[in-house]
Write an enzyme that holds these catalytic residues in place. Sequence first.
Site, short mmCIF file in Angstrom:
data_model
loop_
_atom_site.label_atom_id
_atom_site.label_comp_id
_atom_site.label_asym_id
_atom_site.label_seq_id
_atom_site.Cartn_x
_atom_site.Cartn_y
_atom_site.Cartn_z
N HIS A 141 -10.52 0.68 -14.65
CA HIS A 141 -9.17 0.45 -14.10
C HIS A 141 -9.15 0.57 -12.57
O HIS A 141 -8.13 0.92 -11.98
CB HIS A 141 -8.14 1.43 -14.67
CG HIS A 141 -8.23 1.61 -16.14
ND1 HIS A 141 -7.48 0.90 -17.03
CD2 HIS A 141 -9.02 2.43 -16.88
CE1 HIS A 141 -7.77 1.28 -18.26
NE2 HIS A 141 -8.72 2.19 -18.21
N SER A 262 -10.20 -12.68 12.90
CA SER A 262 -8.83 -13.18 12.82
C SER A 262 -8.47 -13.75 14.19
O SER A 262 -8.99 -13.31 15.21
CB SER A 262 -7.90 -12.02 12.47
OG SER A 262 -6.62 -12.24 13.02
N LYS A 268 -10.74 -7.49 13.07
CA LYS A 268 -10.96 -7.92 11.69
C LYS A 268 -12.31 -8.56 11.45
O LYS A 268 -12.83 -9.30 12.27
CB LYS A 268 -9.88 -8.95 11.30
CG LYS A 268 -8.50 -8.37 11.34
CD LYS A 268 -8.07 -7.86 10.00
CE LYS A 268 -7.55 -9.02 9.20
NZ LYS A 268 -7.09 -8.60 7.89
N GLU A 275 -14.34 -14.47 -0.60
CA GLU A 275 -13.00 -14.91 -1.02
C GLU A 275 -13.01 -16.37 -1.47
O GLU A 275 -12.37 -16.74 -2.45
CB GLU A 275 -12.01 -14.75 0.14
CG GLU A 275 -11.74 -13.31 0.50
CD GLU A 275 -10.92 -13.21 1.77
OE1 GLU A 275 -9.73 -12.89 1.69
OE2 GLU A 275 -11.47 -13.45 2.86
#
Length: 442
Positions: A141, A262, A268, A275
Amino acid sequence: MKNFEQFIGSFSFDWRLAKVDIIGSIAHVQMLVKTKILSSSDGKKIIKGLQSISKDIENGWKLPKQEDIHYAIEKELIKRIGTVGGKMHTARSRNDQVATDLRLYIRKEINDIVKMLNQFQSVLVNNAEKSLDIIMPGYTHLQPAQPILASHHLLAYVWMMQRDKERLLDCLKRVNILPLGSAALAGTSFKIDRNYVAKLLEFDKVTDNSLDAVSDRDFACEYIFVLSLIAVHLSKLSEEIVVWSSVEFGFIKIDDVFTSGSSIMPQKRNPDCAEIIRGKSGRVFGDLMAMLTIVKGLPLAYNRDLQEDKPPVFDATDTIKLCLEVITDMMKSFSFNKEKTVKSTEKGFLQATEIADYLARKSIPFRTAHSIVKDIVNFCIKSNKTLDSLSINEYKKFSKNIEKDIFRFINIGNIVNAKNSIGGTSKKSVLKQITDIKKCIK
Ligand code: ARG
């Protein structure tokens, strides 16, 4: 109707079958010569013509566009060798021809993808071998559950890839059956030798029912399904990479080339490649849905709907190959941040199950033990302590059965190494896994 030709045509995508189409035609012509349906001199002319087209295509020459690849090659052949080229299509139809081409195409891709999966597995095993001394929290979980070896976690993916390879090779059994010779739908009255063509093209056998042969695309559905499961596995691993490379986790490092910055936030480093791989799974599932929908409800035998089978097959293939290439490279640059993973094992009360097991070994019913440990953990939360910072007296308040040796049992390294069951996370079990999986990687 405007654009009718373009609408019914498939050349814009099935040009990719050129090579296998020519291979199939050459075998067909060889058979026509062997069975004396075609004279040997005609056969030679046709084969020479086909070979010259194939060579030119390989050298980058663009085949003039026709309705589809089959017509384009036939037309070009006739242009190069004259009307004798028209004899090539004796005793066959585009229906059994296109089914053969698709099978030849998928067969080649299955073999390529199996090779890529082997390479990917090798990279993961290599990482697993390098991480044999790194302990990290194992999750259920996404909540910290029990400590595990980082290698064990990586190897889980290697076994997934192993099943993917097995599934591809099993699918290949259904792909590698020759439909050529089924003609349009009913077979042919020419005395052809289908088994000879199967032998030339290295198919395991020929199809048994001509109606089924020209309309069957089960193998394509199955192939895209297997690719979809590969996409699922790559997506799961990518998700872990995204989570693990976050500042909050900081468990891993991957090379900067697989990340991007970014445009406005200078700090970043986004895990874009992971992704995108996660996102690409959507395309492959879409291809599977398209393929299933195309074949659903079609009456026997060939229907033009089947022409739409090729874009999903090509797209799923391209997508999976691209993702495998990128993820394999990315995982070559992958390493665990030992400090962070070990630090994380100090949080989350990962030893809780061990204390319950400890009490259960002392004849306390596991349910009771479970509830005692729940109380201990709650106490730790309230008093801001960890399970290994409690004193023996504090433990004794919860159960007099807890002795000093508890500290040996709750040592994170000892917990991991005690998981000696087959497939468990102890170093010994993990080393055995590595030996076993290495035998499966070619
Ligand atoms: N381009 C067609 C396809 O991909 C070839 C078969 C055409 N057959 C036919 N009966 N119109 O399916």
